[in-house]
Design a protein around this motif. Structure first.
Motif, mmCIF file in Angstrom:
data_model
loop_
_atom_site.group_PDB
_atom_site.id
_atom_site.type_symbol
_atom_site.label_atom_id
_atom_site.label_comp_id
_atom_site.label_asym_id
_atom_site.label_seq_id
_atom_site.Cartn_x
_atom_site.Cartn_y
_atom_site.Cartn_z
ATOM 1 N N GLU A 67 19.400 -42.345 59.004
ATOM 2 C CA GLU A 67 19.783 -43.747 58.746
ATOM 3 C C GLU A 67 21.285 -43.945 58.950
ATOM 4 O O GLU A 67 21.721 -44.936 59.537
ATOM 5 N N LEU A 68 22.048 -42.972 58.467
ATOM 6 C CA LEU A 68 23.501 -43.041 58.656
ATOM 7 C C LEU A 68 23.832 -43.039 60.150
ATOM 8 O O LEU A 68 24.667 -43.816 60.621
ATOM 9 N N GLY A 69 23.144 -42.172 60.903
ATOM 10 C CA GLY A 69 23.382 -42.086 62.346
ATOM 11 C C GLY A 69 23.077 -43.399 63.040
ATOM 12 O O GLY A 69 23.874 -43.912 63.824
ATOM 13 N N ARG A 70 21.920 -43.973 62.711
ATOM 14 C CA ARG A 70 21.496 -45.231 63.354
ATOM 15 C C ARG A 70 22.509 -46.344 63.078
ATOM 16 O O ARG A 70 22.925 -47.072 63.978
ATOM 17 N N ALA A 71 22.919 -46.453 61.805
ATOM 18 C CA ALA A 71 23.879 -47.505 61.433
ATOM 19 C C ALA A 71 25.225 -47.253 62.116
ATOM 20 O O ALA A 71 25.880 -48.191 62.581
ATOM 21 N N SER A 72 25.617 -45.982 62.202
ATOM 22 C CA SER A 72 26.922 -45.657 62.800
ATOM 23 C C SER A 72 26.921 -45.937 64.293
ATOM 24 O O SER A 72 27.878 -46.501 64.828
ATOM 25 N N TRP A 73 25.822 -45.570 64.959
ATOM 26 C CA TRP A 73 25.770 -45.848 66.409
ATOM 27 C C TRP A 73 25.762 -47.350 66.660
ATOM 28 O O TRP A 73 26.391 -47.832 67.608
ATOM 29 N N ALA A 74 25.063 -48.103 65.803
ATOM 30 C CA ALA A 74 25.058 -49.573 65.978
ATOM 31 C C ALA A 74 26.490 -50.097 65.894
ATOM 32 O O ALA A 74 26.913 -50.928 66.706
ATOM 33 N N PHE A 75 27.236 -49.592 64.912
ATOM 34 C CA PHE A 75 28.630 -50.017 64.774
ATOM 35 C C PHE A 75 29.442 -49.584 66.001
ATOM 36 O O PHE A 75 30.159 -50.399 66.607
ATOM 37 N N LEU A 76 29.333 -48.313 66.395
ATOM 38 C CA LEU A 76 30.181 -47.796 67.495
ATOM 39 C C LEU A 76 29.891 -48.513 68.812
ATOM 40 O O LEU A 76 30.812 -48.907 69.536
ATOM 41 N N HIS A 77 28.602 -48.675 69.129
ATOM 42 C CA HIS A 77 28.268 -49.323 70.420
ATOM 43 C C HIS A 77 28.653 -50.807 70.399
ATOM 44 O O HIS A 77 29.079 -51.348 71.413
ATOM 45 N N THR A 78 28.479 -51.458 69.234
ATOM 46 C CA THR A 78 28.850 -52.880 69.157
ATOM 47 C C THR A 78 30.362 -53.020 69.262
ATOM 48 O O THR A 78 30.872 -53.916 69.957
ATOM 49 N N MET A 79 31.072 -52.109 68.607
ATOM 50 C CA MET A 79 32.543 -52.134 68.712
ATOM 51 C C MET A 79 32.965 -51.976 70.179
ATOM 52 O O MET A 79 33.838 -52.712 70.668
ATOM 53 N N ALA A 80 32.323 -51.054 70.892
ATOM 54 C CA ALA A 80 32.663 -50.837 72.305
ATOM 55 C C ALA A 80 32.299 -52.064 73.144
ATOM 56 O O ALA A 80 33.051 -52.476 74.033
ATOM 57 N N ALA A 81 31.151 -52.678 72.829
ATOM 58 C CA ALA A 81 30.676 -53.828 73.625
ATOM 59 C C ALA A 81 31.615 -55.027 73.500
ATOM 60 O O ALA A 81 31.631 -55.886 74.383
ATOM 61 N N PHE A 82 32.371 -55.088 72.407
ATOM 62 C CA PHE A 82 33.294 -56.211 72.199
ATOM 63 C C PHE A 82 34.764 -55.787 72.319
ATOM 64 O O PHE A 82 35.655 -56.534 71.948
ATOM 65 N N TYR A 83 34.976 -54.606 72.868
ATOM 66 C CA TYR A 83 36.342 -54.118 73.142
ATOM 67 C C TYR A 83 36.927 -54.982 74.278
ATOM 68 O O TYR A 83 36.182 -55.489 75.131
ATOM 69 N N PRO A 84 38.281 -55.139 74.321
ATOM 70 C CA PRO A 84 38.846 -55.958 75.415
ATOM 71 C C PRO A 84 38.460 -55.434 76.810
ATOM 72 O O PRO A 84 38.390 -54.214 77.005
ATOM 73 N N GLU A 85 38.254 -56.352 77.734
ATOM 74 C CA GLU A 85 37.921 -55.921 79.114
ATOM 75 C C GLU A 85 39.028 -55.062 79.690
ATOM 76 O O GLU A 85 38.776 -54.102 80.416
ATOM 77 N N GLU A 86 40.279 -55.450 79.404
ATOM 78 C CA GLU A 86 41.458 -54.653 79.791
ATOM 79 C C GLU A 86 42.281 -54.503 78.516
ATOM 80 O O GLU A 86 42.840 -55.501 78.043
ATOM 81 N N ALA A 87 42.360 -53.310 77.972
ATOM 82 C CA ALA A 87 43.036 -53.132 76.676
ATOM 83 C C ALA A 87 44.534 -52.892 76.859
ATOM 84 O O ALA A 87 44.945 -52.207 77.807
ATOM 85 N N THR A 88 45.317 -53.453 75.963
ATOM 86 C CA THR A 88 46.764 -53.199 75.982
ATOM 87 C C THR A 88 47.003 -51.732 75.597
ATOM 88 O O THR A 88 46.140 -51.100 74.950
ATOM 89 N N PRO A 89 48.181 -51.188 75.946
ATOM 90 C CA PRO A 89 48.481 -49.811 75.542
ATOM 91 C C PRO A 89 48.360 -49.620 74.025
ATOM 92 O O PRO A 89 47.868 -48.582 73.568
ATOM 93 N N GLU A 90 48.755 -50.635 73.240
ATOM 94 C CA GLU A 90 48.668 -50.524 71.769
ATOM 95 C C GLU A 90 47.205 -50.415 71.332
ATOM 96 O O GLU A 90 46.845 -49.600 70.485
ATOM 97 N N LYS A 91 46.370 -51.263 71.914
ATOM 98 C CA LYS A 91 44.938 -51.248 71.555
ATOM 99 C C LYS A 91 44.298 -49.923 71.962
ATOM 100 O O LYS A 91 43.482 -49.349 71.228
ATOM 101 N N GLN A 92 44.695 -49.407 73.133
ATOM 102 C CA GLN A 92 44.144 -48.116 73.585
ATOM 103 C C GLN A 92 44.487 -47.002 72.594
ATOM 104 O O GLN A 92 43.639 -46.187 72.240
ATOM 105 N N LYS A 93 45.740 -47.015 72.156
ATOM 106 C CA LYS A 93 46.192 -45.972 71.224
ATOM 107 C C LYS A 93 45.413 -46.084 69.903
ATOM 108 O O LYS A 93 44.930 -45.085 69.351
ATOM 109 N N GLU A 94 45.289 -47.346 69.438
ATOM 110 C CA GLU A 94 44.582 -47.596 68.176
ATOM 111 C C GLU A 94 43.136 -47.081 68.258
ATOM 112 O O GLU A 94 42.648 -46.408 67.345
#
Ligand code: FAD
Length: 115
Positions: A11-38
């Motif tokens: 359950e932890l894995g499923r919830a974590s992957w949902a968070f990680l993939h959703t975070m990636a799906a809404f990441y900037p199309e072109e990330a600033t150097p600051e965002k990349q580092k973060e």
């Protein structure tokens, strides 16, 4: 969805992957150097604090071999998909088709069934 009980590893894995993939799906199309580092720092921290020690350690090792790719959304979503596929492989699960990652985690299928 929630039993009111503490999460087991699956359950932890499923919830974590949902968070990680959703975070990636809404990441900037072109990330600033600051965002990349973060984001790069976040992924190392995530692996180090993930509350299944063995899972986090193995993910850390996988990330040493294949470090986070965080320049663009496209790179990052594909990297995350590959990371998840490495875990799938280790657990004997099917490989996910990474060309479908946007449909799975951002847009939903073209038939509109997720709207
Ligand atoms: C960083 C991390 C490391 C882990 N390490 C371990 C471990 O060492 N041992 C262990 O037992 N468990 C581990 N887990 C948990 C494991 O990966 C699964 O989450 C858990 O077994 C539940 O699997 P599931 O079949 O429900 O689907 P999950 O693997 O949780 O996947 C959830 C959904 O994501 C989609 N998906 C599947 N693969 C991909 C992909 N490659 N890209 C995009 N979307 C995808 C599918 O729609 C799937 O239904 C780890 C989880 C995380 C987040």
């Amino acid at each position: 969805m929630h039993s009111g009980c503490p999460l087991n590893r699956r359950e932890l894995g499923r919830a974590s992957w949902a968070f990680l993939h959703t975070m990636a799906a809404f990441y900037p199309e072109e990330a600033t150097p600051e965002k990349q580092k973060e984001m790069e720092e976040f992924m190392w921290t995530f692996a180090s604090v993930y509350p299944c020690g063995y899972c986090g350690d193995t993910t850390w090792q996988e990330m040493m071999r294949h470090p986070p790719q965080v320049k663009t959304r496209s790179e990052f979503t594909q990297w995350m998909c590959e990371l998840h596929n490495e875990v799938n492989d280790r657990l004997g699960k099917e490989q996910f088709d990474c060309s479908k990652v946007e449909e799975r985690w951002r847009t939903g299928p073209p038939d509109g069934s997720c709207k």
